[in-house]
Scaffold this motif. Structure first.
Motif: not given
Length: 450
Positions: A201-207
């Protein structure tokens, strides 16, 4: 005829390569066998289509090859054929998509009994956090990140005070326990992946994104970043150890709470001056270094880096290799600073020392070194100023003979091979980009210009 033979060989070779290939899935270590099933269904459908299409193409090339006196028959429409092709294609697409949708519904339905762990990604390492006795994670945000709060936990949130922290890339999880993973990035896009768990799973900045799994097999598995996150993306590694619930619970109690990590405070430079006298016997009373004693310059280094290296010597992470002669000497000296308060004070004192001019000892091509330094600068800064956020020490002003020795040690595995030296492991990979001694000399000659 040559094209027909080529197509047949392509089909035969592809099928043979699949069944004879040594590259298969890693053995499953979680509950997500259904993901393997969906991939298998997709493979068999696309594989059968690949074989049939290419065999049909070979048949057509042979059957309708050019023959003198023969003319092709132009048929602009064939509704019956179109219906068949549309129907078969639809069934194939549905057969590939439907199982994935079923598995996805399970993937987003996280069990209520799942234990929570937060994964924090940054260039180019991992950190982890577990809830404390209250069962809740405190809030966190990047503005709270500091040298004493690397995970950016909100110090004003009472729920975060008992959170237990893993400030390394080594994680432990209990066997058979559903685990909910919360994913947070401190900088750019990352992707958390454990191949044996079949989850990513992606780690998305700000979420905050999430996934879940249940470990089903004890062992040590790689944590990878599967999103191109910068120049050292390939070195962003970690490990998850699946252990018995009893061993996991025992390990969890050894982790420091956030409140405990904040109690240390900053060191007292005045108090650290007296404790530094022993260090100064080799490194110089002004931290200027002494080549004849094989003692590097300390002035100019940050207190967080000094503290980490002394702890590494104390814990056997540095100085334990049989060929690290000078590191072995430092192991004994580091024990003088076994008291955490004394260590903080000495590190604080060293950070106050004024730098002196160093003497260059290597000769190389600074222009060539500049191109080699591009990779180094991604962590250590364009002018070698260092970067706490990336755990990269300052290089500017450091003695080139010492830097050369360390780069050589990383290349030879004398330094960085300890299982707990996560930053050393990264440096081994980076140092191997310098393929010759001349490359090292060129690089250091460029660093000497800072």
């Amino acid at each position: 005829m040559k094209l027909v033979i080529a197509l047949l060989l392509l089909v035969i070779g592809t099928v043979a390569f699949h069944f004879l290939s040594p590259w298969w899935f890693t053995p499953l270590a979680s509950n997500w066998g259904a993901i393997d099933d969906t991939i298998g269904i997709t493979f068999w459908i696309t594989g059968i289509v690949f074989v049939l299409v290419n065999l049909f193409l070979a048949y057509c090339v042979y059957k309708f090859r050019f023959k003198k006196g023969h003319k092709s028959d132009y048929e602009p429409e064939n509704k019956k054929l179109e219906y068949w092709l549309t129907g078969i294609t639809t069934l194939g697409v549905v057969a590939m998509l439907a199982p994935g949708l079923v598995v996805w519904a399970q993937f987003v339905d996280i069990p209520e009994e799942a234990k929570i762990v937060e994964v924090v990604g940054q260039q180019w390492q991992w950190g982890f956090r577990f809830p404390g006795a209250d069962g809740k994670l405190g809030s966190a945000d990047n503005p709270f990140v500091s040298t004493t709060n690397p995970l950016g936990i909100n110090p004003s949130d009472p729920a975060g005070q008992d959170d237990r922290l893993v400030l390394s890339s080594e994680l432990k999880l209990p066997l058979g326990q559903p685990t909910k993973v919360l994913l947070r990035s401190k900088d750019v896009l990352h992707n958390f992946t454990v191949p044996q768990f079949r989850v990513k799973m992606d780690l998305v900045p700000g979420t905050i994104s999430k996934l879940w799994f249940t470990p089903t097999r004890e062992g040590r598995f790689d944590i990878l970043c599967m999103e191109l996150c910068g120049i050292a993306h390939y070195a962003m590694r970690g490990y998850v150890h699946v252990v018995s619930p009893q061993e996991y619970n025992k390990w969890l109690t050894t982790l420091p709470t956030f409140a405990e990590t904040q109690q240390g405070g900053s060191g007292d430079a005045v108090a650290g001056e007296n404790s530094y006298i022993s260090c100064g016997a080799c490194h110089g009373q002004q931290g200027e270094g002494n080549a004849s004693m094989n003692a590097p310059k300390l002035a100019g280094l940050s207190d967080w880096y000094i503290t980490r290296q002394i702890k590494n010597y104390q814990n056997g992470i540095r100085g334990s290799h049989k060929d690290d002669i000078f590191g072995q000497q430092m192991v004994g000296m580091a024990q003088i600073l076994a008291d955490p308060v004394t260590l903080r004070n000495v590190a604080a004192y060293i950070s106050t020392l004024e730098e002196t001019q160093t003497t260059n000892t290597v000769e190389g091509n600074a222009d060539k070194g500049a191109s080699l330094y591009v990779t180094c600068g991604a962590c250590h800064g364009r002018q070698g100023e260092g970067n706490f956020a990336l755990n990269a020490p300052r290089l500017a002003g450091q003695q080139d003979w010492y830097l050369k020795r360390q780069l050589t040690h990383f290349k030879k595995g004398i330094r960085g091979t300890n299982a707990k030296d996560q930053y050393g492991k990264q440096m081994i990979l980076m140092a191997k980009m310098l393929t010759s001694e001349q490359d090292i000399n060129d690089l250091l000659t460029h660093i000497n210009t800072f």
